[in-house]
Enzyme design. Structure first.
Site, short mmCIF file in Angstrom:
data_model
loop_
_atom_site.label_atom_id
_atom_site.label_comp_id
_atom_site.label_asym_id
_atom_site.label_seq_id
_atom_site.Cartn_x
_atom_site.Cartn_y
_atom_site.Cartn_z
N SER A 87 1.66 1.28 -4.24
CA SER A 87 0.43 0.61 -3.81
C SER A 87 0.66 -0.73 -3.13
O SER A 87 0.31 -1.79 -3.65
CB SER A 87 -0.49 0.48 -5.02
N ARG A 101 4.87 -5.19 3.87
CA ARG A 101 5.07 -6.44 3.11
C ARG A 101 4.72 -6.16 1.65
O ARG A 101 3.99 -5.22 1.34
CB ARG A 101 4.19 -7.58 3.65
N ASP A 161 -2.62 3.98 -4.10
CA ASP A 161 -3.48 4.25 -5.26
C ASP A 161 -4.93 4.54 -4.87
O ASP A 161 -5.63 5.31 -5.54
CB ASP A 161 -3.40 3.12 -6.30
C1 BGC Z 1 -2.10 -3.41 -1.96
C2 BGC Z 1 -2.76 -2.06 -1.74
C3 BGC Z 1 -3.28 -1.51 -3.05
C4 BGC Z 1 -4.15 -2.52 -3.76
C5 BGC Z 1 -4.69 -2.02 -5.09
C6 BGC Z 1 -3.02 -4.32 -2.73
O1 BGC Z 1 -2.37 -5.52 -3.04
O2 BGC Z 1 -1.76 -4.00 -0.74
O3 BGC Z 1 -1.86 -1.15 -1.15
O4 BGC Z 1 -4.01 -0.33 -2.80
O5 BGC Z 1 -3.42 -3.71 -3.95
O6 BGC Z 1 -3.68 -1.75 -5.98
#
Ligand code: BGC
Length: 495
Positions: free
Chosen positions: A153, A168, A206
């Site tokens: 995620s 990143r 996620d």
């Molecule tokens: C991430 C996402 C993720 C979200 C929730 C963010 O910091 O960049 O990819 O879906 O957090 O977990």
């Protein structure tokens, strides 16, 4: 009850107000950034194509592995999809050692993950594991691999259903040598080094997992349209028309099924409006960002998600406490002090669960809040008045987060014309804020109704349901889609 401290709290609370006109301005800008992200790469809203082109309907079947790396825990699970909207799930969960999150190398991190998968297979699928070991050592018979959905995620540049390079890190992770690398390949080589019978079949955000899991389990015929996380971080994924994702023509990617004319897009809305053209920006937001490990990034997330709300509150409380002209935590009880080793002085020292607790504390003397102040911050003998002041600012910070959360939802619904074309729009959500913060959904819905194109009638069409285990079940569902597509391609090649 009028007092200077309460007035001060009310005044700070006003800085966190996010009125209807601002919500609307946010929605306009979100739609603009959304379109920009569908056309080109490197924009503030990433709008990542996921190559998942259909949502499940509850009849899917099979046994899959899933792992989830995304917050503070690493989860390994196996999911048996029964094909009747139900599933059984076996899982193990462990804390990710802090040194692996922020100072180690990617090799160390992925090796740790592979080791956890190995331990899980030995405990829960030992028969399969040992049979594979025997075949491997004898070099006989074809291998039977587990297909694994990898919930990762963080923002990735996705090039196929199981291929994507890390753009990143977010949420406190920072392992520089992983940036720019294909995270599925990194996991696959760590698994191969241990000789495990596992194929990384799908790369899953996620939010996409949440959308898929909700669609598999949700009641009725309606497929789910959007999956969102309001937890440690925040983000959303939704079903977009393929022909609107024009940047696909410029990205080198693997083949995918185009027959549905749709694809799930991972918005990465945590980075909405990084340039701050419409987001609220109090002094506390500015300080938090400046002292974070990614200044200028995830600006929406830093105002909305669980990892940051506690830190905003900490900064407000500290500001009130160190202000010589304020009585906050100073008078009323002679021995109230914030000891030097209090978490109030430590960056990230206030957990968002404290906000949920203070917001829901209805006891006349705010006993629960007092206990939490003592247990978590070593602050004792706090007066009722100071607890009230804390509650006022907590409420303001939480409510702003919930109202801000309405911005991407309204914008996506408007831009896709969903509220005009459907009677019911299903949204799956997950995360500690939406689950535990008192009335989070209520404040979010208030703000949705205030957006003219949504209004009372549109808001009524929106069904929001908690989608638990999205990262497990959803990842399994995507691994299933991926393995079906692989089989299709193989069959076509054999013709
Ligand atoms: C991430 C996402 C993720 C979200 C929730 C963010 O910091 O960049 O990819 O879906 O957090 O977990």
């Amino acid at each position: 009850m009028s007092s200077a401290v309460l007035e001060e709290a009310e005044q700070i609370a006003r800085e966190f107000e996010y009125p209807a006109a601002e919500v609307e301005r946010g929605v306009r800008e979100y739609i603009r950034e959304m379109d920009e992200g569908l056309r080109q790469e490197g924009t503030t809203l990433s709008q990542i194509p996921t190559y998942v082109t259909s949502v499940p309907n509850g009849t899917e079947k099979g046994l899959y592995l899933a792992v989830d790396l995304g917050g503070t825990n690493f989860r390994v699970c196996s999911i048996d999809l029964h094909g009747d909207t139900t599933f059984s799930l076996t899982q193990s969960k462990m804390l990710i050692p802090r040194e692996l999150m922020a100072s180690g190398s990617s090799k160390d991190l992925f090796h740790f993950l592979a080791r956890q998968i190995e331990a899980f297979l030995r405990i829960h699928h030992n028969e399969h594991f040992e049979a594979h070991e025997r075949r491997r050592l004898q070099g006989t018979a074809e291998e039977e691999l587990f297909d694994l959905g990898f919930t990762f995620s963080f923002p990735v540049r996705q090039m196929g259903i199981n291929k994507g390079t890390l753009i990143r890190w977010t949420k406190g992770f920072n392992i520089p040598d992983a940036v720019g690398h294909d995270v599925c390949a990194l996991l696959q080589s760590a698994l191969d080094e241990l000789g495990l019978p596992v194929r990384v079949a799908a790369l899953v955000n996620d939010t996409v997992g949440t959308l898929m899991a909700r669609s598999y389990t949700s009641p009725g015929e309606t497929g789910t349209f959007l999956g969102a996380i309001f937890g440690t971080g925040t983000n959303g994924a939704y079903v977009e028309k393929l022909d609107k994702i024009t940047k696909l023509a410029t990205i080198e990617h693997s083949d995918y099924d185009k027959s549905t004319g749709e694809m799930i897009v991972n918005a990465e809305w945590g980075s909405f409006d990084n340039h701050l053209s419409v987001l609220p920006n109090t002094h506390y937001d500015q300080q938090l960002d400046a002292e974070s490990n990614n200044p200028g990034w995830q600006m929406f997330e830093k105002r909305v998600s669980g990892m940051f709300l506690g830190e905003i509150l900490r900064r407000v409380l500290l500001h009130m406490y160190v202000n010589d002209f304020s009585d906050f935590l100073k008078v009323g009880a002679s021995d109230v002090v914030v000891p030097e080793n209090s978490n109030l002085y430590r960056q990230w020292g206030v957990d968002t669960s404290f906000l949920s607790l203070a917001e829901s504390d209805k006891s006349p003397n705010m006993e629960q809040t007092k206990t939490a102040l003592k247990d978590h911050f070593k602050i004792e003998n706090v007066s009722d008045r100071d607890c009230q002041a804390i509650k006022i600012v907590v409420h303001a910070i939480g409510k702003r987060a919930a109202r801000l959360s309405a911005v991407p939802l309204a914008a996506v619904l408007i831009s896709t014309n969903k509220l005009q074309s459907e009677d019911l729009v299903d949204i799956g959500v997950d995360g500690s804020l939406v689950e535990f913060y008192p009335n989070f959904e209520g404040y979010l819905r208030d703000a949705l109704r205030e957006v003219p194109e949504v209004g009372v009638a549109g808001e009524k069409k929106i069904r929001i349901g908690i989608s638990k285990d999205g990262s497990g079940v959803g990842a399994a569902l995507i691994a299933l889609v991926a393995s079906k597509e692989k089989a299709k391609v193989k069959a076509q090649q054999a013709l």
